[in-house]
Design an enzyme around this catalytic site. Sequence first.
Site, PDB file in Angstrom:
ATOM      1  N   SER A   6       7.497  -5.528   6.671  1.00  0.00           N
ATOM      2  CA  SER A   6       7.204  -6.483   7.735  1.00  0.00           C
ATOM      3  C   SER A   6       7.798  -7.856   7.470  1.00  0.00           C
ATOM      4  O   SER A   6       7.084  -8.844   7.308  1.00  0.00           O
ATOM      5  CB  SER A   6       5.703  -6.559   7.957  1.00  0.00           C
ATOM      6  OG  SER A   6       5.214  -5.262   8.179  1.00  0.00           O
TER       7      SER A   6
ATOM      8  N   ARG B  61       0.831  -1.190   0.000  1.00  0.00           N
ATOM      9  CA  ARG B  61       0.000   0.000   0.000  1.00  0.00           C
ATOM     10  C   ARG B  61       0.863   1.237   0.000  1.00  0.00           C
ATOM     11  O   ARG B  61       1.940   1.257   0.593  1.00  0.00           O
ATOM     12  CB  ARG B  61      -0.891   0.012   1.247  1.00  0.00           C
ATOM     13  CG  ARG B  61      -1.922  -1.092   1.211  1.00  0.00           C
ATOM     14  CD  ARG B  61      -2.772  -1.081   2.435  1.00  0.00           C
ATOM     15  NE  ARG B  61      -1.938  -1.009   3.615  1.00  0.00           N
ATOM     16  CZ  ARG B  61      -2.349  -0.546   4.779  1.00  0.00           C
ATOM     17  NH1 ARG B  61      -3.578  -0.111   4.914  1.00  0.00           N
ATOM     18  NH2 ARG B  61      -1.541  -0.532   5.808  1.00  0.00           N
TER      19      ARG B  61
ATOM     20  N   ASP C  10       5.768  -3.485  11.146  1.00  0.00           N
ATOM     21  CA  ASP C  10       4.339  -3.130  11.253  1.00  0.00           C
ATOM     22  C   ASP C  10       3.877  -2.930  12.704  1.00  0.00           C
ATOM     23  O   ASP C  10       3.054  -2.051  12.984  1.00  0.00           O
ATOM     24  CB  ASP C  10       3.432  -4.128  10.521  1.00  0.00           C
ATOM     25  CG  ASP C  10       3.678  -5.579  10.895  1.00  0.00           C
ATOM     26  OD1 ASP C  10       4.596  -5.854  11.696  1.00  0.00           O
ATOM     27  OD2 ASP C  10       2.945  -6.442  10.389  1.00  0.00           O
TER      28      ASP C  10
END
Length: 471
Positions: A147, A78, A200
């Site tokens: 992550s 994203r 994350d």
Amino acid sequence: RRKWKRVVRVLEELEEACETPVGRLRQVVDAMAVEMHAGLASEGGSKLKMLLTFVDHLPTGSEIGTYYALDLGGTNFRVLRIQLGGRRSSILSQDVERQPIPQHLMTSTSEDLFDFIASTLKQFVEKEESGSEPSPVRTRELGFTFSFPVKQSSLRSGILIKWTKGFAIEDMVGKEVVELLEAALVRSGLDMRVALLVNDTVGTLALGRYHDADTVAAVIIGTGTNACYLERADAIIKCQGLLTTSGYMVVNMEWGNFWSSHLPRTSYDIDLDSESPNPNDQGFEKMISGMYLGDIVRRVILRISLESDIFGPVSSRLSIPFILQTPLLAAMHEDDSPELKEVAKILKETLEISEVSLKVRKLVVRICDVVTCRAARLAAAGIVGILKKIGRDGSGAGGTGGRNRSDVKMKRTVVAIEGGLYTSYTMFRKYLHEALNEILGDVAQHVILQVTEDGSGIGGALLAASYSSYS
Ligand code: ADP
């Protein structure tokens, strides 16, 4: 009748092996705190890696301006842009674009992957900025949430230890992640600075703190599970002379890899582990997270099916790993129809087991309950382990000499939490809270689990703001 006797025995064995009375949970709490100490004391001192993040301050709310984030942690990535208003919880606007990563890029070269990411980011920036004022003469800043296990050596540098989640880009293991991204940004002609590299969970902690100054830890319980928290720099013994501005640093625990002999382990866990691509790794995660719970239940049903005929002829579906996904387990567990219609439907459609009696359907619900309850209670024990390590569990690290607990002024403690298992599975959440209350007693009223949303993305951008070279 003999068949049922066997079934009952398998169920009773499962229940017994999964039992998590509060005494056992306290042992897990203590083991977690001890392993945290060990992981901080020396490199490789514990299965808990206790990775340094170099994040020594968290967003305060005073951040102002426009910041970007890139969130790469699974099959999607994203890109995000947020505008901050300079007061706590004042995110003025927030735009997100999600892109699946083309399958071939997950096993290609780092250059291909990052060129794809950089060009997506560039298009996003151009779209967002079109029509708005020509941007002021300052470089755009980006938080990069990545992550995967990374060994960081500073806020902006770290090397990839290994790939997980289906990625296998050989040339990238051991490389500086930020350098690869920055090189691709240069190739694409996008003027943007990577302000920092974050995990994350650290993003979740940053977002939690942005909304609430009492936030001290973050936990993610989704497909996988992990946690991070704010530690005193002088407690990070493995890194002597660590320079921080605040005297604190966020530590990424990688708690999915926690292990203790006090964890209630069954033969199903042992089989799941030994058949996994990473045996002896991620032991805590394999008992707790969404990736695995459904498969534990599948294994129990398979065993019962092999030992009795209550599920009819043994369905070949039962031998397919991961065919029973955790959301289906949740749907069966939470089926409140008197005939357990949802259970019947899932048994039929997913496992090709049809026409089982109500009694058998109830048994399936019970299995789901046992597996989920253990997972949620262990997760709660993990959280209290962190609280214990930082002296927020009410056990009186300050040494009040056994006086009444209520005499001790307890600080409000907030833990930011995210992940589909916690947010979408009501029974899991309920069991987790029940266990927190059991373990903590009166102290539980000072501990708040606060759900954040999109911490991995928004938190990354908030940290970019917090570490901006312009502030
Ligand atoms: P991820 O961890 O993959 O980044 P999420 O935090 O959204 O993403 O978690 C998704 C996971 O949460 C799924 O893999 C699944 O195991 C679990 N999950 C999602 N919805 C439910 C549900 N309704 N019931 C139980 N588990 C769920």
